[in-house]
Design a protein around this motif. Structure first.
Motif, PDB file in Angstrom:
ATOM      1  N   LEU A 178       0.847  -1.182   0.000  1.00 52.65           N
ATOM      2  CA  LEU A 178       0.000   0.000   0.000  1.00 52.65           C
ATOM      3  C   LEU A 178       0.885   1.236   0.000  1.00 52.65           C
ATOM      4  O   LEU A 178       2.064   1.162   0.378  1.00 52.65           O
ATOM      5  CB  LEU A 178      -0.928   0.000   1.212  1.00 52.65           C
ATOM      6  CG  LEU A 178      -2.254  -0.749   1.038  1.00 52.65           C
ATOM      7  CD1 LEU A 178      -2.030  -2.208   0.664  1.00 52.65           C
ATOM      8  CD2 LEU A 178      -3.099  -0.661   2.312  1.00 52.65           C
ATOM      9  N   ALA A 219      -8.668  -2.579   3.638  1.00 56.61           N
ATOM     10  CA  ALA A 219      -7.623  -1.909   2.857  1.00 56.61           C
ATOM     11  C   ALA A 219      -6.843  -2.857   1.969  1.00 56.61           C
ATOM     12  O   ALA A 219      -6.204  -2.416   1.005  1.00 56.61           O
ATOM     13  CB  ALA A 219      -6.657  -1.174   3.795  1.00 56.61           C
ATOM     14  N   ALA A 277       0.103  -1.646   6.351  1.00 57.19           N
ATOM     15  CA  ALA A 277       1.185  -0.692   6.112  1.00 57.19           C
ATOM     16  C   ALA A 277       2.517  -1.390   5.874  1.00 57.19           C
ATOM     17  O   ALA A 277       3.405  -0.841   5.215  1.00 57.19           O
ATOM     18  CB  ALA A 277       1.297   0.274   7.298  1.00 57.19           C
ATOM     19  N   ARG A 324     -10.702   7.169   5.457  1.00 58.56           N
ATOM     20  CA  ARG A 324      -9.701   7.086   6.518  1.00 58.56           C
ATOM     21  C   ARG A 324      -9.929   5.876   7.422  1.00 58.56           C
ATOM     22  O   ARG A 324      -8.971   5.291   7.936  1.00 58.56           O
ATOM     23  CB  ARG A 324      -9.717   8.379   7.340  1.00 58.56           C
ATOM     24  CG  ARG A 324      -9.275   9.597   6.532  1.00 58.56           C
ATOM     25  CD  ARG A 324      -9.105  10.804   7.407  1.00 58.56           C
ATOM     26  NE  ARG A 324      -8.763  11.992   6.636  1.00 58.56           N
ATOM     27  CZ  ARG A 324      -8.359  13.139   7.168  1.00 58.56           C
ATOM     28  NH1 ARG A 324      -8.282  13.259   8.480  1.00 58.56           N
ATOM     29  NH2 ARG A 324      -8.073  14.171   6.405  1.00 58.56           N
ATOM     30  N   ASN A 337      -8.396   2.987   5.891  1.00 55.10           N
ATOM     31  CA  ASN A 337      -6.945   3.072   6.089  1.00 55.10           C
ATOM     32  C   ASN A 337      -6.616   3.421   7.540  1.00 55.10           C
ATOM     33  O   ASN A 337      -5.731   4.237   7.808  1.00 55.10           O
ATOM     34  CB  ASN A 337      -6.361   4.120   5.140  1.00 55.10           C
ATOM     35  CG  ASN A 337      -6.505   3.729   3.685  1.00 55.10           C
ATOM     36  OD1 ASN A 337      -5.831   2.828   3.198  1.00 55.10           O
ATOM     37  ND2 ASN A 337      -7.398   4.398   2.970  1.00 55.10           N
ATOM     38  N   HIS A 349      -3.175   4.132   9.374  1.00 57.00           N
ATOM     39  CA  HIS A 349      -2.496   5.421   9.214  1.00 57.00           C
ATOM     40  C   HIS A 349      -3.253   6.568   9.872  1.00 57.00           C
ATOM     41  O   HIS A 349      -2.779   7.704   9.850  1.00 57.00           O
ATOM     42  CB  HIS A 349      -2.296   5.727   7.725  1.00 57.00           C
ATOM     43  CG  HIS A 349      -1.303   4.833   7.062  1.00 57.00           C
ATOM     44  ND1 HIS A 349       0.058   4.976   7.232  1.00 57.00           N
ATOM     45  CD2 HIS A 349      -1.465   3.763   6.238  1.00 57.00           C
ATOM     46  CE1 HIS A 349       0.691   4.048   6.538  1.00 57.00           C
ATOM     47  NE2 HIS A 349      -0.207   3.299   5.930  1.00 57.00           N
ATOM     48  N   ARG A 394      -9.464   1.778  -0.748  1.00 56.81           N
ATOM     49  CA  ARG A 394      -8.326   2.329  -0.024  1.00 56.81           C
ATOM     50  C   ARG A 394      -7.666   3.481  -0.772  1.00 56.81           C
ATOM     51  O   ARG A 394      -6.885   4.242  -0.194  1.00 56.81           O
ATOM     52  CB  ARG A 394      -7.286   1.243   0.235  1.00 56.81           C
ATOM     53  CG  ARG A 394      -6.627   0.733  -1.043  1.00 56.81           C
ATOM     54  CD  ARG A 394      -5.457  -0.201  -0.806  1.00 56.81           C
ATOM     55  NE  ARG A 394      -4.997  -0.748  -2.072  1.00 56.81           N
ATOM     56  CZ  ARG A 394      -5.315  -1.949  -2.529  1.00 56.81           C
ATOM     57  NH1 ARG A 394      -6.095  -2.739  -1.818  1.00 56.81           N
ATOM     58  NH2 ARG A 394      -4.867  -2.373  -3.696  1.00 56.81           N
TER      59      ARG A 394
END
Length: 742
Positions: free
Chosen positions: A16, A139, A215, A450, A453, A456, A599
């Motif tokens: 990603l 994601a 991530a 968001r 994801n 993050h 995502r």
């Protein structure tokens, strides 16, 4: 807004985008302060607190301490590694051969020492595979490599039968070797495992990776291959390999092949190789520590063995010992000195000479009698410790001289200090501080993006909790009016197993099946496409409500296993053709609707899906993020959504899609897998019954009713979005009867 091209299937994503980790100032400060905490405290924080933004940020710090930062070059000892699967496998195989010899020598130790070594390794053995816990998430699905990994993860967990899973098999093997430990999430697990700081630090790395797998997807692929291909835990206990090396190598080769066509492929390969290199370093480091630990343990004198037991139990000695003296001090004063540290050598000298150890005529002594059944200290020491005391008492009685060196064990402490310093100095450049109250929350598109994801955006966790709680509170209005729903009945009823199953059956027949009649008129193409678009956003996060249920530390209830199995079904159990996210994209493509992945930033600009439907998906993701504190609500929501896949609505959609030659596979899949006979709908009801039966046995009938209310508001929160016409009717003021014109 502008239309964007959809992402192509199959999804060959290998990583990603590198994004910053956003956190509010308080979270940044709290996570930074934890960098100097003891490894055991960090271990428990990462394992037991999986709903806080601080934990996610702490995980980022831990990974920064162990892995090279993006701007750094690859480790020098990885320079000879090429980017082919065979070369990586060959390198890992060489290290496995080296470690196999060392582990073989460890297994050749005396039984007591081998048991101590296995106990020391247990925290890592019982974490095995945790890095895959949430690799499957909104994601990352339906990435091909994620599906491969998830399929293996599901099998490692026992494919719906935990007793067949790797974790239970390893625990049984440990017990065969004399190592009995509590569940890994319990407060005293590390203490009972006698885990050295280095063992704890290695465990922290694996847990940190399990918190941020999206991530760090390349790192997950590398760690997964290297850990299972090395198989140190299986070598140590003599267990068979959890997964065949050939299958692991095939997954690795497939991933590396995908990187060749990825714009980030070179970087992804570097990250994977760095992760493999780290695992080889860590496993060499830990086996070396185990070798040193075995030598230390095997060389312990009877005095040293008892001293270690005393040191282990001293912190738990209470005031009940204030009448007992060893030498000139009360036992309480020995164990709670004003200096804060037990003078172990002095205590052992005095203990040796004390009346408590003086041999009696029968060959025993006061102390040994006190720890036997009927004695005041019975139950404090386990069989292994009691045997050590008996051997020591015999050696003292035989006149053996005291051991002058009773220094505590320091095995591995030098390497542990290196990792402590690395974490204390970690300062990831991708952590950014954002305002405590984000301004984008009013925009549902942005908020949804968001939440998808979330790794993050840990700063949004409190706001996701607020949205979930608000949706649940609003849904309780259906406790009164829910019987009028078209597809659901969320009206309140007092729980019994029979009443729940009766309500489920009544919803099935009265709301979903009996009202069905084939459509006599089929809407035109545009109307059918628009209708599918209204469902699409929810379908694109299919199964999300349960994706965190199967995490390590949450597998002690049968309901957890059953609910995680439902999630696995939604994801095709690793079979991409059966993955519901893949299927819905195929259905939309048959209508010439091509969407970016949810995502991707491009999804913010898509103009295919109506804006007013984001609330439903936001509620579902928000629930999913709190599998501990909103567990009951998730069980109820699961019942609602699994029953919705049945009957009239699905059959009508299939009719409409067929008429216009659109793909019907998504509708057919749910109509089949969600069946009330034995499918997800029935399983969802059984999960609730089983869970509440456990509550009744553990906490009594009053607790059942408290838990039930929360479960049913979870069901109502699903109904609240489905029955939008009923909700509108409830909230629209009705004219008074006197004002009506007859």
């Amino acid at each position: 807004m502008t239309a964007r091209a959809g992402f192509p299937l199959p999804d060959l994503t290998t990583s990603l985008p590198r994004l910053p980790f956003a956190a509010d100032p308080e979270t940044v400060t709290e996570a930074a302060a934890l960098r100097t905490a003891e490894p055991g405290d960090i271990f428990h924080r990462l394992l037991r607190d999986q709903e806080s933004p601080t934990t996610l940020l702490l995980a980022r710090h831990v990974l920064a301490a162990f892995l090279p930062e993006p701007s750094e070059p690859s480790p020098s000892d990885a320079a000879d590694v090429t980017d082919t699967a065979d070369d990586i496998a060959e390198r890992v195989g060489r290290v496995r051969g080296e470690l196999a010899e060392d582990v073989g020598r460890l297994r050749d130790n005396a039984a007591e020492t081998h048991e101590a070594v296995v106990r020391q390794r247990a925290p890592l053995a019982l974490l095995g595979g945790c890095w895959l816990d949430t690799v499957s998430q909104p994601a990352t699905q339906p990435s091909v490599v994620v599906n491969r990994l998830f399929g293996q993860h599901f099998r490692l967990l026992g494919a719906g039968q935990p007793e067949r899973g790797q974790l239970r098999r390893r625990r049984r093997r440990l017990e065969d070797l004399g190592v009995y430990l509590p569940e890994i999430e319990t407060a005293d697990f590390l203490h009972r495992a006698e885990a050295r700081p280095l063992t704890q630090w290695h465990a922290c790395f694996h847990l940190a990776l399990s918190r941020l797998p999206a991530a760090f997807l390349p790192e997950v692929v590398g760690v997964h291959f290297a850990m299972l291909a090395l198989g140190v835990d299986d070598l140590l206990t003599g267990a068979p390999a959890a997964l065949p090396e050939a299958e692991l190598r095939e997954t690795l080769a497939e991933y590396l092949e995908f990187t060749r066509s990825s714009p980030t492929g070179a970087e992804d390969r570097r990250r994977l190789l760095a992760a493999v290199t780290l695992v080889l370093r860590l496993e060499r480091e830990h086996v070396a520590m185990l070798t040193e630990f075995a030598a230390w343990h095997a060389g312990l004198s009877p005095d040293a063995r008892v001293a270690a037991i005393v040191a282990r139990h001293a912190p738990f000695a209470g005031r009940q010992h204030r009448g007992v003296r060893i030498g000139r001090q009360r036992l309480t004063d020995w164990f709670a000195p004003s200096s804060g540290e037990l003078d172990l050598p002095a205590f052992m000298r005095e203990f040796r000479a004390s009346p408590q150890l003086r041999p009696a005529a029968d060959g025993s002594c006061r102390f040994l009698k006190s720890i036997k059944f009927g004695g005041p200290m019975f139950g404090i020491f386990d069989e292994r410790e009691a045997a050590a005391f008996a051997a020591w008492a015999a050696s003292v009685a035989a006149g053996d001289p005291p051991d002058p060196d009773l220094a505590p064990c320091t095995v591995g402490d030098g390497r542990a200090a290196v990792w402590s310093a690395a974490l204390a100095g970690s300062a990831p450049q991708d952590i950014v501080t954002v305002p405590a109250a984000p301004t984008a929350l009013d925009d549902d598109r942005e908020f949804f993006h968001r939440l998808v994801n979330i790794e993050h955006h840990p700063h949004l966790l409190p706001h996701a909790r607020e949205r979930a709680e608000a949706g649940l509170a609003e849904a309780e209005e259906l406790f009164v009016h829910g019987a009028d729903g078209r597809h659901t009945d969320a009206s309140w009823f007092d729980y019994t197993p029979e009443s729940l199953l009766e309500r489920v059956d009544r919803i099935y027949w009265d709301k979903l099946v009996d009202p069905y009649e084939p459509l006599t008129e089929i809407p035109d193409r545009d109307e059918v496409v628009f209708g599918q678009k209204t469902f699409a956003l929810g379908s694109l996060i299919d199964g999300t409500w349960a994706y965190r249920i199967g995490n390590l530390g949450r597998r002690h209830r049968e309901a957890d296993t059953m609910l995680f199995s439902i999630y696995a079904d939604e994801m095709g159990r690793g079979d991409l053709a059966k993955n519901h996210i893949t299927i819905i994209h195929q259905v939309l493509a048959s209508m010439s609707v091509h969407l970016p992945h949810i995502r991707q930033d491009a999804f913010l600009d898509q103009d295919e899906l109506p804006d007013h439907l984001y609330g439903f998906s936001i509620h579902q993701i928000s629930l999913a993020l709190f599998p501990d504190s909103l567990y009951n609500e998730i069980l109820g929501y699961n019942l609602g959504i699994e029953m919705f896949g049945l009957g009239r609505m699905r059959l009508h959609e299939i009719q409409k899609l067929r008429r216009h030659h659109f793909d019907i596979s998504y509708e057919e899949a749910h109509l089949s897998i969600d069946n009330l006979s034995a499918g997800h709908a029935r399983q969802s009801a059984d999960i609730i019954v089983g869970h509440l039966d456990g509550v009744r046995r553990d906490a009594g009938p009053e607790a059942v009713q408290r838990e039930w209310r929360r479960i049913w508001r979870g069901y109502a929160s699903f109904a609240h979005f489905v029955e939008h016409e009923l909700v509108q009717q409830i909230r629209t003021p009705q004219p008074a009867t006197a004002d009506l014109v007859i």
